[in-house]
Design a protein around this motif. Structure first.
Motif, PDB file in Angstrom:
ATOM      1  N   LEU A 217       0.825  -1.211   0.000  1.00  0.00           N
ATOM      2  CA  LEU A 217       0.000   0.000   0.000  1.00  0.00           C
ATOM      3  C   LEU A 217       0.857   1.259   0.000  1.00  0.00           C
ATOM      4  O   LEU A 217       0.550   2.236  -0.701  1.00  0.00           O
ATOM      5  N   GLY A 218       1.929   1.260   0.759  1.00  0.00           N
ATOM      6  CA  GLY A 218       2.825   2.415   0.752  1.00  0.00           C
ATOM      7  C   GLY A 218       3.468   2.618  -0.604  1.00  0.00           C
ATOM      8  O   GLY A 218       3.520   3.735  -1.126  1.00  0.00           O
ATOM      9  N   GLU A 219       3.944   1.532  -1.217  1.00  0.00           N
ATOM     10  CA  GLU A 219       4.604   1.637  -2.518  1.00  0.00           C
ATOM     11  C   GLU A 219       3.620   2.019  -3.618  1.00  0.00           C
ATOM     12  O   GLU A 219       3.983   2.726  -4.567  1.00  0.00           O
ATOM     13  N   LEU A 220       2.393   1.566  -3.508  1.00  0.00           N
ATOM     14  CA  LEU A 220       1.389   1.869  -4.531  1.00  0.00           C
ATOM     15  C   LEU A 220       1.222   3.378  -4.716  1.00  0.00           C
ATOM     16  O   LEU A 220       0.995   3.868  -5.830  1.00  0.00           O
ATOM     17  N   GLN A 221       1.370   4.122  -3.620  1.00  0.00           N
ATOM     18  CA  GLN A 221       1.184   5.574  -3.680  1.00  0.00           C
ATOM     19  C   GLN A 221       2.283   6.283  -4.478  1.00  0.00           C
ATOM     20  O   GLN A 221       2.132   7.458  -4.817  1.00  0.00           O
ATOM     21  N   ARG A 222       3.370   5.578  -4.804  1.00  0.00           N
ATOM     22  CA  ARG A 222       4.381   6.137  -5.692  1.00  0.00           C
ATOM     23  C   ARG A 222       3.884   6.189  -7.139  1.00  0.00           C
ATOM     24  O   ARG A 222       4.450   6.899  -7.975  1.00  0.00           O
ATOM     25  N   HIS A 223       2.845   5.405  -7.425  1.00  0.00           N
ATOM     26  CA  HIS A 223       2.423   5.209  -8.808  1.00  0.00           C
ATOM     27  C   HIS A 223       1.031   5.761  -9.120  1.00  0.00           C
ATOM     28  O   HIS A 223       0.811   6.266 -10.218  1.00  0.00           O
ATOM     29  N   ILE A 224       0.114   5.670  -8.169  1.00  0.00           N
ATOM     30  CA  ILE A 224      -1.236   6.200  -8.364  1.00  0.00           C
ATOM     31  C   ILE A 224      -1.750   6.761  -7.044  1.00  0.00           C
ATOM     32  O   ILE A 224      -1.177   6.507  -5.980  1.00  0.00           O
ATOM     33  N   GLY A 225      -2.847   7.507  -7.105  1.00  0.00           N
ATOM     34  CA  GLY A 225      -3.468   8.021  -5.898  1.00  0.00           C
ATOM     35  C   GLY A 225      -4.167   6.927  -5.111  1.00  0.00           C
ATOM     36  O   GLY A 225      -4.507   5.866  -5.642  1.00  0.00           O
ATOM     37  N   LEU A 226      -4.400   7.189  -3.844  1.00  0.00           N
ATOM     38  CA  LEU A 226      -5.012   6.194  -2.967  1.00  0.00           C
ATOM     39  C   LEU A 226      -6.377   5.732  -3.449  1.00  0.00           C
ATOM     40  O   LEU A 226      -6.783   4.596  -3.184  1.00  0.00           O
ATOM     41  N   TYR A 227      -7.093   6.591  -4.143  1.00  0.00           N
ATOM     42  CA  TYR A 227      -8.463   6.262  -4.529  1.00  0.00           C
ATOM     43  C   TYR A 227      -8.601   5.996  -6.032  1.00  0.00           C
ATOM     44  O   TYR A 227      -9.702   6.029  -6.571  1.00  0.00           O
ATOM     45  N   ASP A 228      -7.491   5.684  -6.674  1.00  0.00           N
ATOM     46  CA  ASP A 228      -7.503   5.501  -8.128  1.00  0.00           C
ATOM     47  C   ASP A 228      -7.670   4.064  -8.578  1.00  0.00           C
ATOM     48  O   ASP A 228      -7.815   3.806  -9.770  1.00  0.00           O
ATOM     49  N   LEU A 229      -7.630   3.115  -7.674  1.00  0.00           N
ATOM     50  CA  LEU A 229      -7.812   1.717  -8.058  1.00  0.00           C
ATOM     51  C   LEU A 229      -9.255   1.452  -8.472  1.00  0.00           C
ATOM     52  O   LEU A 229     -10.198   1.985  -7.874  1.00  0.00           O
ATOM     53  N   ASP A 230      -9.424   0.571  -9.463  1.00  0.00           N
ATOM     54  CA  ASP A 230     -10.764   0.165  -9.898  1.00  0.00           C
ATOM     55  C   ASP A 230     -11.139  -1.235  -9.421  1.00  0.00           C
ATOM     56  O   ASP A 230     -12.329  -1.544  -9.288  1.00  0.00           O
ATOM     57  N   ALA A 231     -10.158  -2.097  -9.184  1.00  0.00           N
ATOM     58  CA  ALA A 231     -10.437  -3.467  -8.719  1.00  0.00           C
ATOM     59  C   ALA A 231      -9.147  -4.097  -8.222  1.00  0.00           C
ATOM     60  O   ALA A 231      -8.038  -3.677  -8.597  1.00  0.00           O
ATOM     61  N   VAL A 232      -9.298  -5.122  -7.371  1.00  0.00           N
ATOM     62  CA  VAL A 232      -8.170  -5.899  -6.858  1.00  0.00           C
ATOM     63  C   VAL A 232      -8.455  -7.369  -7.130  1.00  0.00           C
ATOM     64  O   VAL A 232      -9.584  -7.841  -6.953  1.00  0.00           O
ATOM     65  N   LEU A 233      -7.412  -8.084  -7.562  1.00  0.00           N
ATOM     66  CA  LEU A 233      -7.514  -9.510  -7.863  1.00  0.00           C
ATOM     67  C   LEU A 233      -6.470 -10.235  -7.012  1.00  0.00           C
ATOM     68  O   LEU A 233      -5.272  -9.992  -7.156  1.00  0.00           O
ATOM     69  N   LEU A 234      -6.927 -11.102  -6.106  1.00  0.00           N
ATOM     70  CA  LEU A 234      -6.035 -11.793  -5.172  1.00  0.00           C
ATOM     71  C   LEU A 234      -5.805 -13.229  -5.616  1.00  0.00           C
ATOM     72  O   LEU A 234      -6.755 -13.981  -5.837  1.00  0.00           O
ATOM     73  N   SER A 235      -4.537 -13.615  -5.697  1.00  0.00           N
ATOM     74  CA  SER A 235      -4.224 -14.985  -6.089  1.00  0.00           C
ATOM     75  C   SER A 235      -4.519 -15.980  -4.964  1.00  0.00           C
ATOM     76  O   SER A 235      -4.970 -17.099  -5.225  1.00  0.00           O
ATOM     77  N   HIS A 236      -4.260 -15.571  -3.715  1.00  0.00           N
ATOM     78  CA  HIS A 236      -4.552 -16.434  -2.569  1.00  0.00           C
ATOM     79  C   HIS A 236      -4.442 -15.598  -1.296  1.00  0.00           C
ATOM     80  O   HIS A 236      -4.159 -14.397  -1.355  1.00  0.00           O
ATOM     81  N   LEU A 237      -4.687 -16.248  -0.153  1.00  0.00           N
ATOM     82  CA  LEU A 237      -4.875 -15.502   1.081  1.00  0.00           C
ATOM     83  C   LEU A 237      -3.712 -15.600   2.063  1.00  0.00           C
ATOM     84  O   LEU A 237      -3.889 -15.360   3.258  1.00  0.00           O
ATOM     85  N   HIS A 238      -2.522 -15.900   1.597  1.00  0.00           N
ATOM     86  CA  HIS A 238      -1.343 -15.756   2.454  1.00  0.00           C
ATOM     87  C   HIS A 238      -1.032 -14.267   2.604  1.00  0.00           C
ATOM     88  O   HIS A 238      -1.253 -13.466   1.689  1.00  0.00           O
ATOM     89  N   ALA A 239      -0.492 -13.906   3.766  1.00  0.00           N
ATOM     90  CA  ALA A 239      -0.315 -12.491   4.111  1.00  0.00           C
ATOM     91  C   ALA A 239       0.519 -11.729   3.087  1.00  0.00           C
ATOM     92  O   ALA A 239       0.255 -10.558   2.812  1.00  0.00           O
ATOM     93  N   ASP A 240       1.532 -12.390   2.520  1.00  0.00           N
ATOM     94  CA  ASP A 240       2.412 -11.678   1.586  1.00  0.00           C
ATOM     95  C   ASP A 240       1.750 -11.414   0.232  1.00  0.00           C
ATOM     96  O   ASP A 240       2.396 -10.879  -0.677  1.00  0.00           O
ATOM     97  N   HIS A 241       0.461 -11.735   0.128  1.00  0.00           N
ATOM     98  CA  HIS A 241      -0.292 -11.443  -1.097  1.00  0.00           C
ATOM     99  C   HIS A 241      -1.574 -10.649  -0.842  1.00  0.00           C
ATOM    100  O   HIS A 241      -2.167 -10.148  -1.795  1.00  0.00           O
ATOM    101  N   CYS A 242      -1.984 -10.523   0.413  1.00  0.00           N
ATOM    102  CA  CYS A 242      -3.288  -9.887   0.640  1.00  0.00           C
ATOM    103  C   CYS A 242      -3.354  -8.933   1.833  1.00  0.00           C
ATOM    104  O   CYS A 242      -4.309  -8.157   1.951  1.00  0.00           O
ATOM    105  N   ILE A 243      -2.370  -8.951   2.744  1.00  0.00           N
ATOM    106  CA  ILE A 243      -2.573  -8.338   4.051  1.00  0.00           C
ATOM    107  C   ILE A 243      -2.725  -6.817   4.014  1.00  0.00           C
ATOM    108  O   ILE A 243      -3.377  -6.229   4.889  1.00  0.00           O
ATOM    109  N   ASP A 244      -2.165  -6.146   3.014  1.00  0.00           N
ATOM    110  CA  ASP A 244      -2.288  -4.687   2.990  1.00  0.00           C
ATOM    111  C   ASP A 244      -3.677  -4.216   2.597  1.00  0.00           C
ATOM    112  O   ASP A 244      -3.972  -3.017   2.675  1.00  0.00           O
TER     113      ASP A 244
END
Length: 250
Positions: free
Chosen positions: A40-67
């Motif tokens: 989430l912190g790194e994402l803000q280097r590239h787009i605004g906090l409210y600019d995402l349209d959708a999220v696609l999660l491969s699985h529910l381990h923390a290193d893929h979903c926790i933020d």
């Protein structure tokens, strides 16, 4: 399609990168593949906090979903303009419950559904914005999906986390760009149905006829140079290692 590597470290963040997260853009639509630790912190280097349209999660381990827990705070307690409308979050069965338990202090049990519209993944083909998504289950201890994403005649395959399996190679068949995990070191770790090493990633790409291989999800204790060399021995096209901030036009 434009792909930005938001984070690419496996298992836990490294000094150079957050965990798995990849921003895919086309026709003004922004889709995030996974949102692991630090993303989430790194994402803000590239787009605004409210600019995402959708999220696609491969699985529910923390290193893929926790933020997504932090992103819930961003969308629920938005200081200007009020609470955000629900944004689609595609993930395995139980995604809402997993994030609710991880957050542990919601205003009430269903609060996440006020800002996230949870949609359960199953094997098959569907659309998200301008993207056509084909998904299959792959080999990992929890329910885990790999994705083939197509737009404008171009294709990207993202492995998520997986050991060697036919489903992954089916999704990667003829893909222009193969973003494939290589967590293990060939000859060192051998745990079935968990992760790939560099050689196995290269073998999968070669058999699939993928046009370009980018290795990702490499933990801080794995040497990416060894993984790259192992992949190059069995794959006859370009191989490189994902780096945070890298941008690819597909």
């Amino acid at each position: 399609m434009k792909l930005t590597v938001v984070g690419c470290s496996g298992s836990f963040p490294s000094m150079e990168s957050a965990c798995s997260s990849y921003l895919l853009e086309a026709d003004g639509f922004r889709l995030l593949l996974d949102m692991g630790n630090g993303a989430l912190g790194e994402l803000q280097r590239h787009i605004g906090l409210y600019d995402l349209d959708a999220v696609l999660l491969s699985h529910l381990h923390a290193d893929h979903c926790i933020d997504l827990c932090g992103y819930f705070v961003v969308r629920y307690y938005r200081p200007d303009g009020g609470r955000c409308a629900p944004m689609p979050v595609y993930g395995p069965a139980g995604t809402e419950r997993r994030l609710t338990v991880a957050h542990a202090d919601l205003p009430y049990d269903g609060a996440m559904s006020e800002v996230f519209e949870f949609r359960t993944l199953t094997p098959g083909t569907f659309t998200i914005g301008p993207f056509t998504i084909r998904t299959e289950r792959v080999s990992h201890p929890v329910e885990s999906f790999a994705f083939r994403i197509e737009h404008g005649g171009r294709s990207l395959t993202y492995s998520g986390d997986t050991g060697p399996c036919d489903a992954l190679e089916s999704l990667a068949a003829g893909a222009d760009f193969f973003l494939c995990e290589a967590s293990f070191t060939y000859g060192k770790e051998d745990i079935p149905d968990l992760h790939l090493n560099g050689r196995e990633a290269g073998e999968s790409a070669q058999r699939a006829g993928a046009g370009r291989l980018v290795l990702t999800h490499i933990p801080p204790w794995t040497d990416p140079g060894i993984s790259t060399r192992d992949a190059q021995k069995v794959y006859d096209r370009p191989v490189e290692v994902a780096k945070a901030g890298a941008v690819y036009e597909i």
